[in-house]
Design an enzyme around this catalytic site. Structure first.
Site, PDB file in Angstrom:
ATOM      1  CD  GLU A 190      32.301  48.644  81.998  1.00 51.67           C
ATOM      2  OE1 GLU A 190      31.381  47.939  82.422  1.00 51.67           O
ATOM      3  OE2 GLU A 190      33.019  49.363  82.733  1.00 51.67           O
ATOM      4  CG  ASP A 222      29.911  45.013  78.689  1.00 55.36           C
ATOM      5  OD1 ASP A 222      30.838  44.173  78.768  1.00 55.36           O
ATOM      6  OD2 ASP A 222      29.653  45.814  79.613  1.00 55.36           O
TER       7      ASP A 222
END
Lengths: 364, 756
Positions: free
Chosen positions: A69, A126
């Site tokens: 991330e 993500d």
């Protein structure tokens, strides 16, 4: 509005979202610009605070770990600030240390002080999404074709391994938080903040992986559904019978879900019900000079935790400003590199969202 | 659940995932319902293809997404926020750099402040953060605080190591929304000695940024009062007021910024407000900005007062692009209304000092300086030995220590010493003090009374007096003689007529003054502006050292090196080390007794010749002073942070300003603002702002008066007197020449008559 911003908005609108043109008078456009020119000290401060020379983005609150991330976030920022050198260093470090999986996705975490720095090779979707999005935008900005190739690989892998139909078919496609660990019997656990409609649509449009765009569309609808009852929670599970709290995960609207309105606003969805819900909470709870809510009970709106980090205040300012018309200026604070990596990075994302989508929300 | 997962992983993993991927890649892929109906649970492969047991996955996932995972700085929700202080704003300019502490000196002193309060009911206390000289006797050194002329409390000066705060309770009823006048009267005693010398060692300082009204919370909608409070805080901390978004103003930028900053500066008075430009996207500094002006383009012009994300007060000015400023708020000039303007004095009649604004002054300390300023017409020139007269009403206590005295000064020059003995306890009315009227000057003048009362004994703390020991009556009169309408070249006239728009910059100015400096100086010129200044056309040219050649010298010679010596030689003041410095600068003193200069030759003839030459130069200089040489000599003794020049008498409305590299422009601006109010500003042809914030002025000895009215029998004597007094040697030489010619003619006449 520069061409890139225009395309961003066009892409969001054309993908069938609920985008409505922000009530920006033509003259407000002069408030936006190339961030590498109008905010260079901010980027320098972020690099100084969180980026090592070898390209590793450090989250000191998390045992000095690095995450896919953070690498993806950092690379996206480097792209926006036109810093090819920083981008290249982050890219190379990530490829060398987190690109350990055969499916082209990234291991989610790197622990520098461990004998085995990557003990868990599961991914974080993500992180993969932002990594791919950053590569895609970088391929344009820095004219490097290899970045686009790598972005396409990841987009394809995400679609293959992390996007699946929801157990309740009316909800369409959902994105799993990771390849492993979130599908149990007839129940799928998801994190709504992993949806970034703009990133998914841009990637879909560029790489041809249409599942990402479909997932973005279905995700926005899911968020609208969730916002009908209150704030969007950090986690939830989907069963054939509908939505249920995710057992063992945060049920509050906390540090995960705080990104939901940010990503929606960034995607041009300032009027989305999930944004409106959060805006109402901010209007009710935020006081000048006082810490801002970071963990909230979704239905009652009771504030459970607050933080003085400027990044969270910036995010709240963006959300509060984006929905309103005719009131130029937001109360975003100055960027402070003394805050932890996560709110610092969200603050820069808020800045990009203002610059790209809501220039009338520049800090007063 | 673990068992089910295990089954799924062991039995279906390898077959299911490729199938799922395949399905996802196709249009109309497998639905959730289908998954559920088939009873197949999708658990994807590990990266390496090796089996990862379900328990490990569960554990890793639980660790990874623990709700306790820290993602920010957590704050205590019950914790009270940082204290908010509406700081004290001095009414008068201090001449010090922004952010400096304010000092009370001497035994008795008083200072006045403005206190801006958006919500009076929100005030918890009045805080004074102070520290004092170790010389103070804490038991008797105290300050009394008056708010809107009502006494609200008394405190002691007892912090000798560092600043410390004292909170005085305050009744909300004593406060007004908006501006409040606060007065602090300090009484300080030396802990060991008594007398004037001891008085000079007494001081206490107030940290303005940490002194003021303590508010319970920040007002969410403080309006204009809240913004003025923020501006006062920005000035007190020295951080200054930010201006954001100015780049979008385009061609109207100067008009907008000048209008807004000018209004603010005029409203707050006192020291100039430091302004600096900022971008929309900035990095936080050590302190948060307390006030900001943000320009945003909008559909219509309007002004709103809001609060920034950092908690600062913001005036948001929404403007229509390319339109000039309108609809700006009028901030009341509360501070200026409490500052007494200098009164113009009439000539040729006794003027009571009460007409000048003087109120009977009482002195209750061993040392006191009582001052009264007044103005003379700009065309007042008296160079003769005409006399002015002060008729003084005063009284002093009986039994004052031997050596007690009162000195009367006119513009810093002592004109009379009055012993305070022999007539104690009896009012003395109309005591005549005659002085040379040439000590007076056009514009601002200061009459001061310096009271000195020795300690008795000097090596013990002063005894407490029950009341004042001396009073100067307001009915004292001042009688000044007539002056013809004349003009003596002086930068003072241009200086007092400068306006914010009077600043002038060229392409080289940016080397010495950036945009922030310009706006700060412009704010300084908004202070003390004269009503009819605009018609004067006065200009202040901001110069870089590299551009020194553009200054018109008006025939005065000075070198760039001498200017650099003043500005570049750090904080060394006055004559410190001047021997070395003069040697370095190559400046030579002209003087018969100057033996310090190394002689180039020791030969007797050469030494004698040099002595003769120096004597000649000395005599020549005495008879006809050469201003250029004197200016060089004067500059060699000056050190400062800025220089103002006005050398060309043909350009009386033009001035030039140079600053030292690295100097604090807020200190320069404050000195300018203070000088425009107090009259102690730059005068003459060259003025140096020294490192203590005082202007040192140089007057050209050969400047000539200019008559501004027709010559008439009524003014002839006065005009001639001024001309002769300006350069007496010329008239002496002329008369001598005339006498010589007359003698020659007479001699020739005598000889001629003898011949015949």
């Amino acid at each position: 509005m520069n061409r890139r911003n225009f395309l961003t908005l066009l892409g969001a609108a054309g993908a069938g979202g609920t985008f409505t043109a922000p009530p920006v008078a033509a003259q407000l456009i002069r408030l936006s610009g190339d961030l590498s020119e109008i905010a260079a000290p901010v980027w320098a401060a972020w690099k100084e605070g969180y980026l090592q020379p070898d390209g590793r983005v450090v989250d000191r609150l998390q045992q000095n770990a690095s995450h896919s991330e953070g690498q993806g976030y950092g690379m996206l920022l480097a792209t926006e600030f036109n810093d090819h050198d920083a981008f290249r260093r982050m890219f190379e470090w990530t490829e060398a240390n987190l690109a350990l999986r055969r499916d082209m996705l990234l291991a989610w975490r790197y622990l520098p002080d461990e004998a085995q720095p990557v003990p868990d090779r599961n991914n974080a979707s993500d992180g993969d999404l932002f990594y791919a999005w950053a590569l895609m935008r970088a391929s344009r900005r820095f004219s490097e074709r290899r970045y686009l190739h790598r972005a396409a690989e990841i987009a394809q892998a995400l679609a293959e391994h992390c996007i699946m139909p929801a157990p309740n078919e009316s909800l369409g496609l959902v994105m799993l938080p990771a390849v492993q660990g979130f599908v149990h019997d007839e129940r799928v656990t998801i994190n709504p903040s992993y949806l970034m409609p703009l990133a998914m649509r841009e990637l879909a449009a560029t790489t041809g992986v249409s599942a990402l765009a479909q997932c973005a569309r279905d995700g926005e609808a899911l968020l609208r559904l969730l916002a009908g009852d209150g704030l969007v929670p950090d986690w939830l599970s989907i069963t054939p019978n509908g939505l249920v709290p995710a057992e063992g995960f945060s049920e509050n609207a906390g540090y995960e879900a705080i990104r939901v309105p940010l990503f929606l606003v960034w995607s041009g969805l300032g009027q989305h019900p999930a944004v409106e819900q959060m805006k109402r909470v901010y209007e009710r709870t935020i006081r000048p000079g006082a810490p801002v809510p970071t963990v909230i009970e979704p239905v009652s709106g009771v504030v459970l935790e607050v933080s003085p980090d400027p990044g969270y205040r910036a995010l709240a300012a963006l959300v509060s400003c984006a929905g309103q018309g005719g009131e130029p200026g937001s109360d975003m604070p100055a960027f402070d590199p003394r805050q932890p990596y996560y709110p610092a990075t969200l603050q820069l994302f808020s800045m990009i969202a203002v610059n790209e989508v809501f220039p009338q929300c520049v800090p007063i | 659940m673990k068992a089910v997962l295990a089954i799924a992983i062991a039995g279906a993993r390898r077959a299911l995932v490729p199938a799922l991927c395949l399905a996802l890649a196709q249009p109309g892929f497998m639905t959730g319902a289908a998954l559920a109906q088939g009873g197949i649970i999708a658990v994807p492969l590990g990266d390496s293809g090796e089996a990862v047991d379900a328990e490990t996955i569960e554990r890793l996932t639980a660790e990874r997404f623990s709700p306790d995972r820290a993602r920010g700085t957590q704050a205590d929700m019950t914790q009270a926020g940082a204290e908010i202080i509406s700081p004290l704003r001095p009414l008068r300019a201090t001449g010090q750099p922004a952010g400096s502490a304010l000092r009370f000196s001497g035994e008795a002193n008083r200072l006045e402040f403005m206190l801006y309060l958006p919500e009076p009911g929100n005030v918890r206390a009045l805080r004074l953060t102070s520290r004092s000289s170790i010389n103070l006797l804490p038991e008797r050194s105290q300050f009394r605080v008056y708010l809107n002329d009502a006494h609200i409390g008394t405190g002691q000066f007892e912090n000798f190591v560092d600043f410390a705060a004292l909170d005085l309770p305050i009744d909300a009823g004593a406060l007004r929304q908006g501006g409040n006048l606060l007065r602090i009267e300090a009484s300080q005693y030396h802990r060991i000695y008594c007398g004037p010398d001891a008085s000079f060692a007494l001081w206490s300082e107030i940290d303005l940024s940490r002194s003021g009204a303590v508010l319970d919370s920040l007002p969410e909608d403080g309006g204009a009062e809240g913004f003025l409070m923020g501006v006062a805080a920005a000035a007190a901390s020295g951080a200054g007021v930010e201006i954001r978004g100015a780049s979008g103003l385009g061609a109207q930028a100067d008009a907008w910024i000048g209008e807004v900053t000018g209004r603010l500066s005029a409203a707050l008075g006192g020291d100039p407000l430091p302004f600096h430009f900022s971008d929309f996207w900035t990095v936080a500094g050590e302190s948060e900005p307390a006030a900001r002006i943000t320009f945003l383009p909008a559909e219509q012009q309007r002004v709103r007062f809001r609060m920034s994300g950092e908690g600062g007060q913001v005036m948001v000015v929404e403007y229509r692009p390319d339109e000039p400023p309108q609809s700006l708020p009028d901030f009341p000039a509360l501070a200026a209304s409490h500052v007494q303007d200098e009164q113009m004095i009439d000539l040729q009649r006794p003027v009571a000092m009460s007409e000048l604004g003087f109120r009977t002054a009482e002195v209750a300390s061993r040392y006191a300086l009582v001052e009264q300023r007044f103005r003379l017409p700009d065309d007042f020139v008296l160079l003769t030995n005409a006399k002015a007269e002060l008729r003084l009403d005063y009284i002093y206590a009986d039994g004052l220590p031997r050596g007690s005295m009162m000195l009367v000064h006119v513009n810093g020059t002592n004109v009379r010493l009055l012993p305070l003995r022999g007539e104690g306890g009896r009012p003395i009315e109309g005591f005549p003090v005659r002085f040379e009227a040439r000590l007076l000057r056009a514009g601002s003048n200061t009459l001061s009374f310096e009271v000195i009362i020795p300690g008795e004994p000097v090596d013990l703390p002063c005894a407490t007096w029950d009341g004042p020991v001396l009073a100067i009556g307001e009915d004292s009169t001042l009688d000044l003689p007539y002056s013809p309408s004349m003009f003596l070249p002086d930068m003072h006239f241009a200086f007092v007529n400068l306006l914010p728009d009077s600043l002038s910059a060229n392409e080289l100015t940016a080397r010495a003054f950036d945009a922030d400096d310009l706006i700060t100086l412009r704010g300084a010129l908004a202070t003390g502006a004269r009503a009819r200044a605009a018609s004067s056309g006065a200009r202040l040219h901001l110069l870089a050292l590299d551009d020194l050649g553009s200054v018109p010298t008006g025939g005065y010679g000075f070198s760039r090196r001498s200017i650099e010596t003043v500005l570049l030689d750090g904080g060394a003041s006055g004559l410190a080390g001047d021997g070395a410095q003069q040697g370095a600068s190559g400046i030579q003193r002209v003087g018969l007794l100057d033996t310090a200069r190394p002689r180039e030759s020791t030969a007797g003839m050469s030494a004698g010749w040099e002595w003769v030459m120096r004597a000649f130069h000395q005599a020549s200089h005495f008879l006809h002073p050469r201003a250029g040489t004197m200016l060089e000599e004067w500059l060699a003794e000056q050190r400062g942070q800025a220089i103002m020049l006005q050398l060309d008498p043909a350009r009386p409305n033009q001035m030039w300003l140079l600053r030292a590299p690295g100097s604090d422009v807020s200190a320069i601006a404050s000195a300018i603002a203070a000088a425009r109010v107090t009259g102690g500003g730059p005068r003459g042809q060259v003025a140096v702002l020294d490192h203590d914030g005082n202007w040192q002025s140089w007057f050209a000895p050969d400047r000539q008066p200019v008559l501004l009215e027709p010559l008439s029998p009524g003014n002839l004597r006065h005009v001639l007197g001024n001309f002769v007094s300006a350069m007496p040697i010329r008239y002496v030489a002329g008369l001598f020449f005339l006498a010589l010619v007359s003698a020659v003619v007479a001699l020739r006449l005598v000889i001629a008559t003898r011949e015949s």
